[in-house]
Scaffold this motif. Structure first.
Motif, PDB file in Angstrom:
ATOM      1  N   LYS A   1      -1.657  -5.639  -1.693  1.00 17.92           N
ATOM      2  CA  LYS A   1      -1.643  -6.726  -0.708  1.00 17.92           C
ATOM      3  C   LYS A   1      -1.313  -6.199   0.688  1.00 17.92           C
TER       4      LYS A   1
ATOM      5  N   ASP B   1      -7.435  -5.984   6.864  1.00 19.30           N
ATOM      6  CA  ASP B   1      -7.947  -7.210   7.492  1.00 19.30           C
ATOM      7  C   ASP B   1      -7.530  -7.296   8.958  1.00 19.30           C
ATOM      8  N   GLU B   2      -6.253  -6.993   9.200  1.00 18.06           N
ATOM      9  CA  GLU B   2      -5.713  -7.095  10.563  1.00 18.06           C
ATOM     10  C   GLU B   2      -6.421  -6.129  11.515  1.00 18.06           C
TER      11      GLU B   2
ATOM     12  N   ASP C   1      -3.987  -6.502   3.633  1.00 18.05           N
ATOM     13  CA  ASP C   1      -3.593  -7.261   4.823  1.00 18.05           C
ATOM     14  C   ASP C   1      -3.747  -6.401   6.073  1.00 18.05           C
TER      15      ASP C   1
ATOM     16  N   ARG D   1     -10.860 -12.054  -0.298  1.00 12.31           N
ATOM     17  CA  ARG D   1     -11.035 -11.272   0.926  1.00 12.31           C
ATOM     18  C   ARG D   1     -12.428 -11.345   1.561  1.00 12.31           C
TER      19      ARG D   1
END
Length: 553
Positions: free
Chosen positions: A198, A205-206, A202, A228
């Motif tokens: 995770k 993605d950021e 994350d 996702r």
């Protein structure tokens, strides 16, 4: 005629792609007429089982097919450029700078002889972004941006000095170093536990969102795709069988293969594969009491020795004929515990009682006899088998080591064992590279069963397998347990798999067991904060076909 602008035109457009490999048995088509588009800034997941062609498709985009592979038909257009028409020199300028890559296994994709910071600096130098101190400073900045603590110090460290999650962060840093327009992430978190997964996703993605980078996510994890991806592409036997918005495809799959993938994917709502009952009612075959393991480590500039406590006062029992699960993130001590149970690592203190006998200090003939009764199955089916041995040689080896039977009797036993794990005995003459991942893991299980053990210790034995093969292996383990009375210690970071396979579960953190109980109780009403963190980190599961409401008339 209306001409599409750069913003309207897909960043990546694949049309009719066919990829073939030359083999001794003739050409094999790994990708057959595949179509795929990725728009700017979106995340597209390519899902399918091992051998579906998803990784081959990703390799074709970057021009990184194996020497015996070639694109035989179709087009790959990236930002208006035909990639298949580019000479190698120009393609080298695209790789890394405009199309980044995050591969699956950080240990095989990082040079163990070169500090990680220098490996990142080299990317800047190759693409003419920065050299010398400027490249070093940018690499340190990038390490910090992917969450590596003390990046200036870490810049000089080697891959083996990083945890699995940190090594994966380094690969993300390398893939995003030149701020590419497209990032291909090929199974980027398949070997990571849920909490680290995770964090890594994350972060990915950021960073991609802030850079406006599109992502092509190659994965066999449907729950991951559900959580996702904006769109999903399903591949089967080299062909795209279904594609569309993620919510639509996973909620209302049109293709039978997609429905089978969804049905095979374990979730926290999946029915248990094992019978109920109180595990303590069965007599323990293994009792672990106060187990402790310390490793000497060097710290500081002058190599000051300290003791690292990997396992701290661990106690549990394994009832005969039952499955006991051990879960926890990387570094929690679960694999070290397995090694001590197998007598591959000596314990610092504590007792391991097997069949009412303390086996902690076994040596010589006694240890040899013990190993006949307790066998392992490890995580990686590709690394667990000797590539120079045929399947028959691999399964026969324990019989030869323990001098059991004549050659004729051993051959008969090999055929029996292969049939027992649902493999054709004719495969005995094949080599590992001729088998799929699922077939290799079945061979590893057959080898573990060769000596008629009472206990099998499975250390992440299904984590590298796609959901269809994983379901087959789990069903096989349950059937073998019922038929042979086997006891399992099942070590995993996949809580959904642990829930459906195990009778009892222990949660480990920092070398200690922090919570124990039946899967139903533990995962429904966790008492320890760490267990709640593990459960919270599980990706939102893809909807299962039986959970989708029928459309109203």
């Amino acid at each position: 005629m209306i001409v599409a602008t750069d913003d309207e035109r897909p960043l990546l457009e694949i049309s009719g792609l066919t990829v073939a490999f030359s083999t001794t048995r003739g050409p094999v088509q790994a990708v057959r007429g595949a179509d795929l588009t990725v728009r700017r800034g979106e995340t597209v997941a390519v899902v399918g089982e091992s051998g579906s062609g998803k990784s081959t498709l990703a390799s074709a985009i970057n021009g990184l097919l194996a020497p015996n592979g070639a694109v035989t038909a179709g087009t790959i257009t990236f930002d208006g450029t035909d990639l298949l028409a580019l000479p190698e020199r120009r393609m080298n300028a695209v790789r890394g700078r405009r199309i980044g890559l995050v591969p699956q296994d950080p240990m095989s994709n990082l040079n163990p002889l070169v500090p990680v910071g220098r490996q990142i600096s080299e990317i800047f130098r190759i693409h003419g972004v920065a050299t010398g101190r400027a490249a070093r400073d940018r690499a340190i900045e990038l390490l910090g941006s992917v969450g590596i603590p003390d990046p200036g110090h870490r810049y000089r460290q080697y891959p083996h000095e990083f945890s699995g999650g940190m090594r994966q962060r380094v690969l993300i840093a390398m893939g995003l170093a030149c701020r590419p327009q497209l990032l291909i992430a090929d199974e980027p978190t398949s070997a990571l536990d849920v909490t680290v997964q995770k964090i890594v996703l994350d972060l990915l993605d950021e960073l991609t969102t802030s850079m406006g980078t599109a992502v092509l996510l190659v994965t066999h994890d449907l729950a991951l795709a559900a959580e996702r991806a904006d769109r999903v592409v399903v591949m089967h036997r080299g062909a795209v069988v279904e594609c569309g918005p993620t919510a639509t495809v996973l909620a209302d799959p049109q293709d039978d293969y997609t429905r089978r993938l969804l049905a095979a994917a374990p979730s926290m709502a999946t029915d248990s594969l094992v019978d109920g009952g109180t595990p303590t009612a069965a007599r323990p075959v293994i009792e672990v009491v106060g187990l402790r393991k310390e490793y000497p480590v060097r710290k500081g500039a002058f190599g000051r020795r300290e003791q690292f406590l990997a396992v701290d006062d661990v106690s549990f029992s394994v009832p005969r004929g039952r499955t006991v699960g051990i879960v926890g993130e990387s570094g929690s001590g679960k694999s070290t515990t397995a090694k001590m149970l197998l007598m591959l690592e000596p314990s610092t203190s504590g007792d391991i009682v097997f069949d009412d006998r303390d086996v902690t200090g076994l040596a010589g003939p006694d240890l040899f006899a013990f190993r006949r009764r307790v066998q392992p199955v490890f995580q990686n089916p590709y690394a667990a088998l000797d590539p120079r041995y045929t399947v028959g040689d691999t399964v026969r080896e324990p019989l030869e080591v323990h001098r059991i039977g004549t050659r004729v009797e051993q051959d008969a036993r090999v055929a029996e064992l292969l049939a027992q794990v649902a493999l054709d005995p004719a495969l005995a003459d094949r080599y590992p590279h001729e088998l799929s991942g699922g077939q290799r893991q079945r061979v590893a299980i057959a080898r573990a069963l060769a000596l008629d053990p009472e206990v099998v210790i499975l250390d992440e034995a299904v984590s590298a397998l796609d959901v269809l093969v994983q379901a087959q292996i789990l069903d096989l383990l349950v059937e073998l347990q019922r038929r042979l009375g086997l006891s399992y210690v099942f070590i995993s970071h996949d809580l959904a798999v642990v829930r459906i396979l195990c009778h009892h579960v222990h949660v480990m953190r920092d070398g200690r067991i922090v919570e124990s109980g039946s899967p139903a109780t533990l995962f429904r009403d966790p008492q320890h904060e760490y267990t709640r963190e593990l459960l919270a980190a599980i990706p939102i599961g893809a909807p299962r076909p039986e959970e989708v409401e029928a459309p109203t008339a």
